[in-house]
Design an enzyme around this catalytic site. Structure first.
Site, short mmCIF file in Angstrom:
data_model
loop_
_atom_site.label_atom_id
_atom_site.label_comp_id
_atom_site.label_asym_id
_atom_site.label_seq_id
_atom_site.Cartn_x
_atom_site.Cartn_y
_atom_site.Cartn_z
N HIS A 151 -115.05 64.71 63.24
CA HIS A 151 -115.90 65.97 64.34
C HIS A 151 -115.97 65.79 65.44
O HIS A 151 -115.24 64.12 65.95
CB HIS A 151 -117.45 66.51 63.62
N ASP A 157 -117.61 64.61 68.08
CA ASP A 157 -118.15 63.77 68.83
C ASP A 157 -118.30 62.44 68.82
O ASP A 157 -118.59 61.36 68.82
CB ASP A 157 -120.07 64.23 68.85
N HIS A 211 -121.81 65.50 54.12
CA HIS A 211 -121.31 66.29 55.36
C HIS A 211 -120.97 67.73 55.15
O HIS A 211 -120.67 67.80 54.14
CB HIS A 211 -121.26 65.24 56.66
N HIS A 238 -127.49 58.44 67.07
CA HIS A 238 -126.65 60.23 67.28
C HIS A 238 -128.06 61.14 67.11
O HIS A 238 -128.05 62.36 66.69
CB HIS A 238 -126.36 60.12 66.30
#
Length: 300
Positions: free
Chosen positions: A63, A65, A133, A254
């Site tokens: 992902h 980020d 995830h 996060h």
């Protein structure tokens, strides 16, 4: 020297005070750059982390980020003339994304690609374990071997000193005296990195006995439904992870941009963290690893 340098603490959306996440772990002669999001190169400058210190780059998943800062970091390493090999670890299913990011960087670094597709040791003392995830994601654990701490009073009682002590450590025995007779177990230090995941057995395995546990705390407990939808931990779940694993210190990070102040997330984690010390990280924070613990014989 062993120290965690926090380069960024935001999740998907950065804020005025929080860069996309990124972390640098000094571990003796190694320098691990974990999940470099956008802006990591500039954050390294602010933190005084030279690109030449990076020996490994570890991506939990692809992902943006967690990896869009990779081209900038690699480009900076090329400009700085970094000559040593740099090892890049990442989930195998992210191969296309990783190769695209590396291609943008334009070369100039001796980069070694190491995709992994299952749990296990991927370098000396460095393990990966699958997390839960929305895409293939792994957490990282760095560990040193367990050892033993010599007790001066027992050495003296056994009549050992000088070169005999070195021989005892090498051979495990000198005459009738065994190493176990004059020492106690010393657990090796452990660092665990648990990022985007719902609660799962993999997170528990990584966190077990960690001296320093870095865990995503994207949502407050009040937003548990959102956390479940996106497969992230709430603050309370991160605290429970640390408490159940007997972790020494929990560093929360996060954070969702919906929380301009994360003090209540730290409180929610602290309420379930047992004896673990809990801190909500800010950009550019530094956390030295605690001194290694000595365990009395028969104790935990």
């Amino acid at each position: 020297m062993r120290e965690l340098v926090v380069l960024g603490t935001a999740s998907q959306v950065p804020t005025r005070s929080r860069n996309h996440n990124g972390y640098f772990l000094r571990w003796d002669g190694e320098g691990l750059l974990l999940d470099p999001g956008e802006g990591t190169q500039r954050q390294m400058i602010h933190a005084g982390v030279a690109s030449s210190r990076v020996t490994r780059i570890c991506l939990t998943h692809v992902h943006g980020d967690h990896c869009f800062g990779l081209p900038g970091v690699l480009s900076r390493m090329a400009v700085d003339g970094v000559e040593h090999p740099v090892h890049l670890h990442y989930p195998a299913s992210g191969e296309a994304v990783v190769r695209a990011l590396v291609g943008v960087a334009g070369g100039g670094v001796d980069l070694r690609l190491h995709p992994h597709g299952s749990a296990g040791e991927i370098a000396d003392g460095l393990d990966v374990v699958p997390l839960h995830h929305r895409i293939e994601t792994y957490g990282y654990r760095l560990r040193e071997p367990d050892g033993r701490t010599l007790l001066p009073e027992r050495l003296a009682a056994a009549g050992l000193s000088g070169p005999a002590v070195g021989e005892l450590q090498r051979r495990g025995r000198v005459g009738a005296v065994r190493l176990d007779d004059v020492s106690v177990p010393r657990p090796g230090q452990r660092f665990a990195f648990v990022m985007d995941t719902a609660p799962c057995a993999g997170a528990e395995e990584l966190a077990e006995g960690a001296d320093l546990l870095v865990a995503g705390s994207t949502f407050a407990d009040d937003d548990a439904d959102l956390a479940a939808d996106y497969r992230h931990l709430t603050a309370g779940q991160a605290g429970a992870l640390a408490g159940g694993a007997g972790a020494g210190r929990l560093v929360l990070t996060h954070f969702s941009s919906r929380y301009p102040d994360v003090a209540h997330l730290a409180d929610q984690a602290r309420a379930r963290a047992g004896e673990a010390a809990v801190v909500a990280a800010a950009d550019l924070d530094r956390f030295p690893l605690p001194r290694r613990r000595t365990r009395e014989a028969g104790g935990r």
